[in-house]
Design a protein around this motif. Structure first.
Motif, PDB file in Angstrom:
ATOM      1  N   ASN A 142       0.832  -1.210   0.000  1.00  0.00           N
ATOM      2  CA  ASN A 142       0.000   0.000   0.000  1.00  0.00           C
ATOM      3  C   ASN A 142       0.865   1.258   0.000  1.00  0.00           C
ATOM      4  O   ASN A 142       0.577   2.221  -0.714  1.00  0.00           O
ATOM      5  CB  ASN A 142      -0.946   0.012   1.199  1.00  0.00           C
ATOM      6  CG  ASN A 142      -2.043  -1.013   1.071  1.00  0.00           C
ATOM      7  OD1 ASN A 142      -2.362  -1.480  -0.018  1.00  0.00           O
ATOM      8  ND2 ASN A 142      -2.626  -1.381   2.203  1.00  0.00           N
ATOM      9  N   TYR A 143       1.907   1.241   0.806  1.00  0.00           N
ATOM     10  CA  TYR A 143       2.807   2.388   0.885  1.00  0.00           C
ATOM     11  C   TYR A 143       3.508   2.605  -0.465  1.00  0.00           C
ATOM     12  O   TYR A 143       3.620   3.732  -0.949  1.00  0.00           O
ATOM     13  CB  TYR A 143       3.828   2.177   2.006  1.00  0.00           C
ATOM     14  CG  TYR A 143       4.727   3.359   2.247  1.00  0.00           C
ATOM     15  CD1 TYR A 143       4.211   4.588   2.635  1.00  0.00           C
ATOM     16  CD2 TYR A 143       6.103   3.243   2.076  1.00  0.00           C
ATOM     17  CE1 TYR A 143       5.045   5.676   2.851  1.00  0.00           C
ATOM     18  CE2 TYR A 143       6.944   4.327   2.291  1.00  0.00           C
ATOM     19  CZ  TYR A 143       6.407   5.544   2.677  1.00  0.00           C
ATOM     20  OH  TYR A 143       7.232   6.615   2.888  1.00  0.00           O
ATOM     21  N   LYS A 144       3.924   1.506  -1.095  1.00  0.00           N
ATOM     22  CA  LYS A 144       4.590   1.584  -2.395  1.00  0.00           C
ATOM     23  C   LYS A 144       3.640   2.179  -3.439  1.00  0.00           C
ATOM     24  O   LYS A 144       4.032   3.068  -4.212  1.00  0.00           O
ATOM     25  CB  LYS A 144       5.057   0.191  -2.826  1.00  0.00           C
ATOM     26  CG  LYS A 144       5.770   0.162  -4.157  1.00  0.00           C
ATOM     27  CD  LYS A 144       6.208  -1.257  -4.493  1.00  0.00           C
ATOM     28  CE  LYS A 144       6.856  -1.297  -5.869  1.00  0.00           C
ATOM     29  NZ  LYS A 144       7.260  -2.662  -6.233  1.00  0.00           N
ATOM     30  N   ARG A 145       2.389   1.705  -3.471  1.00  0.00           N
ATOM     31  CA  ARG A 145       1.412   2.235  -4.429  1.00  0.00           C
ATOM     32  C   ARG A 145       1.156   3.721  -4.194  1.00  0.00           C
ATOM     33  O   ARG A 145       1.040   4.495  -5.144  1.00  0.00           O
ATOM     34  CB  ARG A 145       0.110   1.439  -4.347  1.00  0.00           C
ATOM     35  CG  ARG A 145       0.190   0.107  -5.076  1.00  0.00           C
ATOM     36  CD  ARG A 145      -1.148  -0.604  -5.137  1.00  0.00           C
ATOM     37  NE  ARG A 145      -1.580  -1.133  -3.841  1.00  0.00           N
ATOM     38  CZ  ARG A 145      -1.102  -2.226  -3.261  1.00  0.00           C
ATOM     39  NH1 ARG A 145      -0.150  -2.921  -3.860  1.00  0.00           N
ATOM     40  NH2 ARG A 145      -1.554  -2.628  -2.108  1.00  0.00           N
ATOM     41  N   THR A 146       1.094   4.127  -2.923  1.00  0.00           N
ATOM     42  CA  THR A 146       0.893   5.543  -2.599  1.00  0.00           C
ATOM     43  C   THR A 146       2.044   6.384  -3.131  1.00  0.00           C
ATOM     44  O   THR A 146       1.828   7.437  -3.738  1.00  0.00           O
ATOM     45  CB  THR A 146       0.759   5.729  -1.064  1.00  0.00           C
ATOM     46  OG1 THR A 146      -0.345   4.960  -0.605  1.00  0.00           O
ATOM     47  CG2 THR A 146       0.579   7.174  -0.692  1.00  0.00           C
ATOM     48  N   LEU A 147       3.272   5.916  -2.921  1.00  0.00           N
ATOM     49  CA  LEU A 147       4.439   6.638  -3.428  1.00  0.00           C
ATOM     50  C   LEU A 147       4.478   6.686  -4.948  1.00  0.00           C
ATOM     51  O   LEU A 147       4.836   7.707  -5.541  1.00  0.00           O
ATOM     52  CB  LEU A 147       5.724   6.012  -2.882  1.00  0.00           C
ATOM     53  CG  LEU A 147       5.991   6.206  -1.400  1.00  0.00           C
ATOM     54  CD1 LEU A 147       7.249   5.451  -0.974  1.00  0.00           C
ATOM     55  CD2 LEU A 147       6.122   7.675  -1.052  1.00  0.00           C
ATOM     56  N   GLN A 148       4.077   5.590  -5.584  1.00  0.00           N
ATOM     57  CA  GLN A 148       4.043   5.561  -7.043  1.00  0.00           C
ATOM     58  C   GLN A 148       3.028   6.565  -7.585  1.00  0.00           C
ATOM     59  O   GLN A 148       3.306   7.268  -8.561  1.00  0.00           O
ATOM     60  CB  GLN A 148       3.705   4.152  -7.551  1.00  0.00           C
ATOM     61  CG  GLN A 148       4.849   3.166  -7.379  1.00  0.00           C
ATOM     62  CD  GLN A 148       4.438   1.722  -7.654  1.00  0.00           C
ATOM     63  OE1 GLN A 148       3.262   1.372  -7.560  1.00  0.00           O
ATOM     64  NE2 GLN A 148       5.409   0.901  -8.007  1.00  0.00           N
ATOM     65  N   LYS A 150       2.004   9.291  -6.068  1.00  0.00           N
ATOM     66  CA  LYS A 150       2.547  10.620  -5.821  1.00  0.00           C
ATOM     67  C   LYS A 150       3.628  10.964  -6.838  1.00  0.00           C
ATOM     68  O   LYS A 150       3.698  12.082  -7.343  1.00  0.00           O
ATOM     69  CB  LYS A 150       3.121  10.724  -4.401  1.00  0.00           C
ATOM     70  CG  LYS A 150       2.084  10.808  -3.324  1.00  0.00           C
ATOM     71  CD  LYS A 150       2.752  10.909  -1.956  1.00  0.00           C
ATOM     72  CE  LYS A 150       1.731  11.005  -0.845  1.00  0.00           C
ATOM     73  NZ  LYS A 150       2.377  11.079   0.471  1.00  0.00           N
ATOM     74  N   ALA A 151       4.478   9.982  -7.160  1.00  0.00           N
ATOM     75  CA  ALA A 151       5.557  10.209  -8.125  1.00  0.00           C
ATOM     76  C   ALA A 151       4.992  10.505  -9.503  1.00  0.00           C
ATOM     77  O   ALA A 151       5.503  11.369 -10.231  1.00  0.00           O
ATOM     78  CB  ALA A 151       6.491   8.997  -8.173  1.00  0.00           C
ATOM     79  N   ARG A 152       3.938   9.834  -9.881  1.00  0.00           N
ATOM     80  CA  ARG A 152       3.319  10.078 -11.197  1.00  0.00           C
ATOM     81  C   ARG A 152       2.658  11.446 -11.225  1.00  0.00           C
ATOM     82  O   ARG A 152       2.639  12.112 -12.270  1.00  0.00           O
ATOM     83  CB  ARG A 152       2.261   9.007 -11.487  1.00  0.00           C
ATOM     84  CG  ARG A 152       2.857   7.684 -11.827  1.00  0.00           C
ATOM     85  CD  ARG A 152       1.775   6.684 -12.206  1.00  0.00           C
ATOM     86  NE  ARG A 152       2.344   5.348 -12.179  1.00  0.00           N
ATOM     87  CZ  ARG A 152       1.819   4.301 -11.579  1.00  0.00           C
ATOM     88  NH1 ARG A 152       0.653   4.417 -10.976  1.00  0.00           N
ATOM     89  NH2 ARG A 152       2.407   3.158 -11.604  1.00  0.00           N
ATOM     90  N   GLY A 153       2.150  11.871 -10.123  1.00  0.00           N
ATOM     91  CA  GLY A 153       1.481  13.158 -10.041  1.00  0.00           C
ATOM     92  C   GLY A 153       2.436  14.337 -10.064  1.00  0.00           C
ATOM     93  O   GLY A 153       2.050  15.457 -10.396  1.00  0.00           O
ATOM     94  N   THR A 154       3.693  14.121  -9.744  1.00  0.00           N
ATOM     95  CA  THR A 154       4.660  15.225  -9.681  1.00  0.00           C
ATOM     96  C   THR A 154       5.429  15.396 -10.990  1.00  0.00           C
ATOM     97  O   THR A 154       6.240  16.291 -11.093  1.00  0.00           O
ATOM     98  CB  THR A 154       5.673  14.997  -8.538  1.00  0.00           C
ATOM     99  OG1 THR A 154       6.342  13.754  -8.738  1.00  0.00           O
ATOM    100  CG2 THR A 154       4.980  15.029  -7.209  1.00  0.00           C
ATOM    101  N   ARG A 155       5.183  14.578 -11.954  1.00  0.00           N
ATOM    102  CA  ARG A 155       5.915  14.688 -13.231  1.00  0.00           C
ATOM    103  C   ARG A 155       5.480  15.846 -14.019  1.00  0.00           C
ATOM    104  O   ARG A 155       4.512  16.363 -14.218  1.00  0.00           O
ATOM    105  CB  ARG A 155       5.748  13.425 -14.054  1.00  0.00           C
ATOM    106  CG  ARG A 155       6.568  12.301 -13.478  1.00  0.00           C
ATOM    107  CD  ARG A 155       6.500  11.120 -14.410  1.00  0.00           C
ATOM    108  NE  ARG A 155       7.175  10.009 -13.742  1.00  0.00           N
ATOM    109  CZ  ARG A 155       7.267   8.837 -14.230  1.00  0.00           C
ATOM    110  NH1 ARG A 155       6.761   8.556 -15.415  1.00  0.00           N
ATOM    111  NH2 ARG A 155       7.885   7.887 -13.619  1.00  0.00           N
TER     112      ARG A 155
END
Length: 155
Positions: A142-148, A150-155
């Motif tokens: 779950n934590y990994k998916r949340t970070l992924q 967030k990372a996609r949203g910051t591009r």
């Protein structure tokens, strides 16, 4: 709700009728040891174990004496089981010997429940550890998916 379309087979036993899952942890039934004072509850637990073990108090005392290497009398057991005898509290080593002599592992659960814990047979230890690992894996996933995300949203 729809009616059953196929007739029930009355010649085949139902494996789940009357089935109750086995108890996983050891301990007395909830509410079996009542009382507000800890000393009273310990005395009641000792009394219940002595009553339910199927052995007379003299033989329990003899088994405890043998295990401890010091004498334990029937009168001592009766004092431990009596709420009225405040000065005769059972020691931890005698409590352990009592569990061995009576076979009433419910006493272990009685102690653990005061700490919001449970006592389970050793054979379940690996199953519990696997469940904890699986819980941790889900949390990490779950934590990994949340970070992924967030990372996609910051591009």
């Amino acid at each position: 709700m729809s009616k059953r379309t196929t007739p029930r087979d009355h010649f085949t036993i139902d494996m789940f009728t009357g089935w109750v899952p086995p108890k996983v942890s050891v301990g007395f039934e909830p509410g079996a040891i009542s009382g507000s004072r800890l000393g009273s509850r310990i005395s009641r637990a000792v009394a219940k174990a002595l009553k339910e073990c199927g052995k007379d108090r003299g033989s329990v005392a003899a088994q405890m004496s043998e295990r401890l290497g010091t004498p334990v009398s029937k009168a001592m057991l009766e004092a431990y089981a009596s709420e009225a005898k405040d000065g005769n509290n059972i020691t931890v080593e005698r409590f352990i010997a009592l569990i061995h002599a009576t076979g009433k592992t419910e006493l272990l659960g009685f102690i653990a429940e005061g700490f919001d814990m449970a006592v389970v047979p050793k054979r379940y230890e690996n199953v519990i550890e696997l469940a904890l690992i699986e819980d941790h894996e889900r949390m990490i996933g779950n934590y990994k998916r949340t970070l992924q995300l967030k990372a996609r949203g910051t591009r």
